[in-house]
Write an enzyme that holds these catalytic residues in place. Sequence first.
Site, PDB file in Angstrom:
ATOM      1  N   ASP A 259      -3.002   6.872   5.921  1.00 36.29           N
ATOM      2  CA  ASP A 259      -1.858   7.329   4.854  1.00 36.29           C
ATOM      3  C   ASP A 259      -2.726   7.595   3.519  1.00 36.29           C
ATOM      4  O   ASP A 259      -2.064   8.005   2.550  1.00 36.29           O
ATOM      5  CB  ASP A 259      -0.790   6.009   4.680  1.00 36.29           C
ATOM      6  CG  ASP A 259      -0.212   5.707   5.717  1.00 36.29           C
ATOM      7  OD1 ASP A 259       1.138   6.300   5.690  1.00 36.29           O
ATOM      8  OD2 ASP A 259      -0.180   4.909   6.739  1.00 36.29           O
ATOM      9  N   CYS A 260      -3.868   7.234   3.579  1.00 40.34           N
ATOM     10  CA  CYS A 260      -4.528   7.225   2.141  1.00 40.34           C
ATOM     11  C   CYS A 260      -5.795   8.097   2.071  1.00 40.34           C
ATOM     12  O   CYS A 260      -5.868   8.632   1.018  1.00 40.34           O
ATOM     13  CB  CYS A 260      -5.121   5.682   2.005  1.00 40.34           C
ATOM     14  SG  CYS A 260      -4.022   4.339   1.397  1.00 40.34           S
ATOM     15  N   ILE A 261      -6.760   7.999   2.943  1.00 37.69           N
ATOM     16  CA  ILE A 261      -8.020   8.824   2.770  1.00 37.69           C
ATOM     17  C   ILE A 261      -7.665  10.286   2.538  1.00 37.69           C
ATOM     18  O   ILE A 261      -8.132  10.954   1.702  1.00 37.69           O
ATOM     19  CB  ILE A 261      -8.949   8.364   3.891  1.00 37.69           C
ATOM     20  CG1 ILE A 261      -9.657   6.915   3.789  1.00 37.69           C
ATOM     21  CG2 ILE A 261     -10.308   9.668   3.571  1.00 37.69           C
ATOM     22  CD1 ILE A 261     -10.410   6.557   4.930  1.00 37.69           C
TER      23      ILE A 261
END
Length: 410
Positions: A259-261
């Site tokens: 979900d983030c990188i």
Amino acid sequence: MDIVVVGLGFTGLPTAVAAARAGMAVLGVDASAERVREIAGRRPGCGLGTVAEQELDAAIASARLSLRHNADGIPHAGVYVLCVPTPADRHGRLDVSLLTRAADDVAKAMRPGALVVVQSTCSPGTVEEVLLPRISAVSGLCAGLDFHLAHSPVRTDPGNVAVDTVPRVVAGYTPRCTELAVRFVSRVAHRVVAVSSPRAAELVKIFENTFRMVNISLANELAALCRAQRVDVGEVLEAAGSKPYGFLRHRPGPGAGGDCIPVSAGFFTASARRHGLHSPVVEAAIAVNNAMPAHTVHRVREALAARGLPPLRRSRVLVAGVTYKPDTANVRQSAAVRVINELAAEADVAYHDPYVPTLVLDDGSTLTSQPVGAPADIVLVMTKHAAHEPVRRDDVPVFDCSSGDPVEVV
């Protein structure tokens, strides 16, 4: 209620449990009735790798944590924490639709004096330019005077449940907002680092994850260079890691996911373009990461040809492990899933992953997890779950692709 947590995923559920453990009366709210049911029923894996099941059991059993579907409404509370997803759209920009909907629900419920803490990942300027005017308009209250607004992005590592031991960055719209937010976050986190503005806090989270994207892509380029030089990339990384300063080891792989990188890197470049700036290093890292699944499939083709095995177009391929990292149930932005989509264009593909019962491909077809011994001509190991036995087959070749390059398992 002392606190209402909106969104019970990877960041919201650990926040709700930590607040309950600190003695607060907590209501966890989620837009998915099924998600509420699986948490209430304590289904295995409902903690999503960021909450220990015994901690969740204790919070619910103590009655300090209660659960509700958001269709049943949000009550008055002293603190509201927004933890809803903020995915990227097809241009890499922030999709704020879920976040603004949650902000509207909170604005309708809150009373003067309330504190709103945004934990969702935001591109720079979102809290002050999008959420603040919206909450003010819906509630009729003035930010910094009638209610308090802050941003405190969460650092999570699914599979590692010690979320509350990681320092938290906090910034409020006004100094008083920061003071109240620090006071609250200090009760649910080991350490708090206050910064000057929500915009600074947003950039902290975006940069942290973009830093990882750039370095993972660099490690993948190193792997390609080592292969050309007939050098073991693991040996190079191990030796480089002996340097006690100025080096942080990142491993090559089939592509960064989650979900983030990759999402944060997209937010970084989109924000740069918005301000008339160019970010060639980050854009190059994104391009390398996007190319890795196709590169992995190409390397599999080469490995099959080198061993005199049938080509992919005449093979049944079983992919083992489809989550974006080991020992989680998350397939968002997963490189393994992107590899399956590449393979599906030319081969008969199936997969095995105990964490993922079903998987929807880009063409809309749905696959169901198969036994690790299912009929296949070749097995590709993409994600190695530590909690499960390594994949071993005596009847067909097994290639470990978890480092990006296929290595035959013998």
